[in-house]
Design a protein around this motif. Structure first.
Motif, mmCIF file in Angstrom:
data_model
loop_
_atom_site.group_PDB
_atom_site.id
_atom_site.type_symbol
_atom_site.label_atom_id
_atom_site.label_comp_id
_atom_site.label_asym_id
_atom_site.label_seq_id
_atom_site.Cartn_x
_atom_site.Cartn_y
_atom_site.Cartn_z
ATOM 1 N N GLU A 155 0.801 -1.091 -0.078
ATOM 2 C CA GLU A 155 -0.021 -0.065 -0.097
ATOM 3 C C GLU A 155 0.902 1.123 0.187
ATOM 4 O OE1 GLU A 155 -3.565 -1.567 2.948
ATOM 5 O OE2 GLU A 155 -2.447 -0.139 3.536
ATOM 6 N N PHE A 156 0.226 2.364 -0.569
ATOM 7 C CA PHE A 156 1.005 3.655 -0.293
ATOM 8 C C PHE A 156 -0.458 4.696 -0.385
ATOM 9 C CE2 PHE A 156 0.505 3.479 -4.748
ATOM 10 C CZ PHE A 156 0.210 4.923 -5.316
ATOM 11 N N ASP A 157 0.046 5.607 0.381
ATOM 12 C CA ASP A 157 -0.978 6.781 0.461
ATOM 13 C C ASP A 157 -0.821 8.192 -0.267
ATOM 14 O OD1 ASP A 157 -2.472 5.425 2.461
ATOM 15 O OD2 ASP A 157 -0.839 6.071 3.935
ATOM 16 N N LEU A 158 -1.844 8.759 -0.707
ATOM 17 C CA LEU A 158 -1.839 9.962 -1.691
ATOM 18 C C LEU A 158 -2.839 11.065 -0.743
ATOM 19 C CD1 LEU A 158 -0.977 11.943 -4.009
ATOM 20 C CD2 LEU A 158 -2.864 10.516 -5.073
ATOM 21 N N ALA A 159 -2.316 12.360 -0.521
ATOM 22 C CA ALA A 159 -3.057 13.214 0.056
ATOM 23 C C ALA A 159 -3.575 14.069 -1.148
ATOM 24 C CB ALA A 159 -2.237 13.969 0.933
ATOM 25 N N ASP A 160 -5.020 13.930 -1.500
ATOM 26 C CA ASP A 160 -5.507 14.851 -2.335
ATOM 27 C C ASP A 160 -5.796 16.209 -2.253
ATOM 28 O OD1 ASP A 160 -8.098 15.167 -1.237
ATOM 29 O OD2 ASP A 160 -9.187 14.022 -2.702
ATOM 30 N N PRO A 161 -6.031 17.105 -3.189
ATOM 31 C CA PRO A 161 -6.105 18.452 -2.869
ATOM 32 C C PRO A 161 -7.107 18.868 -1.983
ATOM 33 C CG PRO A 161 -5.846 18.023 -5.205
ATOM 34 C CD PRO A 161 -5.947 16.778 -4.402
ATOM 35 N N ASN A 162 -8.152 18.075 -1.707
ATOM 36 C CA ASN A 162 -9.148 18.337 -0.867
ATOM 37 C C ASN A 162 -9.003 18.002 0.632
ATOM 38 O OD1 ASN A 162 -10.826 19.653 -2.664
ATOM 39 N ND2 ASN A 162 -11.299 17.696 -3.680
ATOM 40 N N GLY A 163 -7.897 17.293 0.878
ATOM 41 C CA GLY A 163 -7.499 16.900 2.191
ATOM 42 C C GLY A 163 -7.854 15.533 2.357
ATOM 43 N N TYR A 164 -8.291 14.925 1.607
ATOM 44 C CA TYR A 164 -8.716 13.486 1.817
ATOM 45 C C TYR A 164 -7.336 12.449 1.419
ATOM 46 C CZ TYR A 164 -13.462 14.977 1.500
ATOM 47 O OH TYR A 164 -14.754 15.674 1.685
ATOM 48 N N THR A 165 -7.495 11.205 2.206
ATOM 49 C CA THR A 165 -6.328 10.297 2.060
ATOM 50 C C THR A 165 -6.649 9.124 1.094
ATOM 51 O OG1 THR A 165 -5.350 10.712 4.194
ATOM 52 C CG2 THR A 165 -4.798 8.822 2.976
ATOM 53 N N LEU A 166 -6.153 9.055 -0.098
ATOM 54 C CA LEU A 166 -6.484 8.010 -0.962
ATOM 55 C C LEU A 166 -5.185 6.914 -0.606
ATOM 56 C CD1 LEU A 166 -6.862 9.962 -4.288
ATOM 57 C CD2 LEU A 166 -8.687 9.424 -2.631
ATOM 58 N N THR A 167 -5.664 5.520 -0.415
ATOM 59 C CA THR A 167 -4.887 4.465 -0.362
ATOM 60 C C THR A 167 -4.829 3.563 -1.399
ATOM 61 O OG1 THR A 167 -5.013 4.773 2.149
ATOM 62 C CG2 THR A 167 -4.207 2.621 1.356
ATOM 63 N N PHE A 168 -4.003 3.356 -1.779
ATOM 64 C CA PHE A 168 -3.877 2.449 -3.026
ATOM 65 C C PHE A 168 -3.210 1.080 -2.364
ATOM 66 C CE2 PHE A 168 -3.858 6.759 -4.918
ATOM 67 C CZ PHE A 168 -4.476 6.276 -5.928
ATOM 68 N N GLY A 169 -3.983 0.048 -2.879
ATOM 69 C CA GLY A 169 -3.300 -1.310 -2.474
ATOM 70 C C GLY A 169 -3.359 -2.290 -3.528
ATOM 71 N N GLU A 170 -2.402 -3.453 -3.331
ATOM 72 C CA GLU A 170 -2.566 -4.626 -4.152
ATOM 73 C C GLU A 170 -1.927 -5.570 -3.402
ATOM 74 O OE1 GLU A 170 -0.598 -5.354 -8.425
ATOM 75 O OE2 GLU A 170 0.742 -4.399 -7.160
ATOM 76 N N ALA A 171 -2.684 -6.820 -3.438
ATOM 77 C CA ALA A 171 -2.328 -7.890 -2.903
ATOM 78 C C ALA A 171 -0.864 -8.337 -2.939
ATOM 79 C CB ALA A 171 -3.268 -9.208 -3.289
ATOM 80 N N CYS A 172 -0.371 -8.926 -2.219
ATOM 81 C CA CYS A 172 0.941 -9.259 -2.179
ATOM 82 C C CYS A 172 1.236 -10.796 -1.614
ATOM 83 C CB CYS A 172 2.113 -8.374 -1.467
ATOM 84 S SG CYS A 172 1.919 -8.428 0.417
ATOM 85 N N THR A 173 2.273 -11.444 -2.015
ATOM 86 C CA THR A 173 2.575 -12.733 -1.675
ATOM 87 C C THR A 173 3.801 -12.531 -0.631
ATOM 88 O OG1 THR A 173 4.012 -13.201 -3.506
ATOM 89 C CG2 THR A 173 1.356 -13.844 -3.513
ATOM 90 N N LEU A 174 3.640 -13.137 0.573
ATOM 91 C CA LEU A 174 4.760 -13.381 1.495
ATOM 92 C C LEU A 174 5.097 -14.808 1.541
ATOM 93 C CD1 LEU A 174 3.530 -10.787 4.351
ATOM 94 C CD2 LEU A 174 5.064 -10.475 2.422
ATOM 95 N N ASP A 175 6.404 -15.112 1.278
ATOM 96 C CA ASP A 175 6.824 -16.302 1.346
ATOM 97 C C ASP A 175 7.406 -16.736 2.721
ATOM 98 O OD1 ASP A 175 5.991 -16.816 -1.347
ATOM 99 O OD2 ASP A 175 7.886 -16.067 -2.059
#
Length: 70
Positions: A50-70
């Motif tokens: 995951e990572f976060d992005l602060a948008d111009p309106n003050g909201y947090t957009l969190t982007f995520g992608e499933a990962c595999t942990l061995d």
């Protein structure tokens, strides 16, 4: 009358919008190169990159992608 008073819209104190994507690393690199305020990519205990992005309106957009942990 109610129409004579301005309507006050109350913004939430905290709002996070979660977007599950494919190609998270490429998206992060693109946004970072464009100068967007992104956090570093992290791996969560629930097996998401995951990572976060602060948008111009003050909201947090969190982007995520499933990962595999061995």
């Amino acid at each position: 009358a109610a129409g004579d008073r301005p309507v006050r819209v109350r913004r939430p104190e905290c709002m996070v919008i979660y977007l599950q994507v494919e190609g998270l690393d490429a998206l992060h690199a693109h946004l970072e190169a464009a100068g967007e305020p992104v956090s570093p990519v992290r791996v969560t205990f629930y097996r998401m990159n995951e990572f976060d992005l602060a948008d111009p309106n003050g909201y947090t957009l969190t982007f995520g992608e499933a990962c595999t942990l061995d």
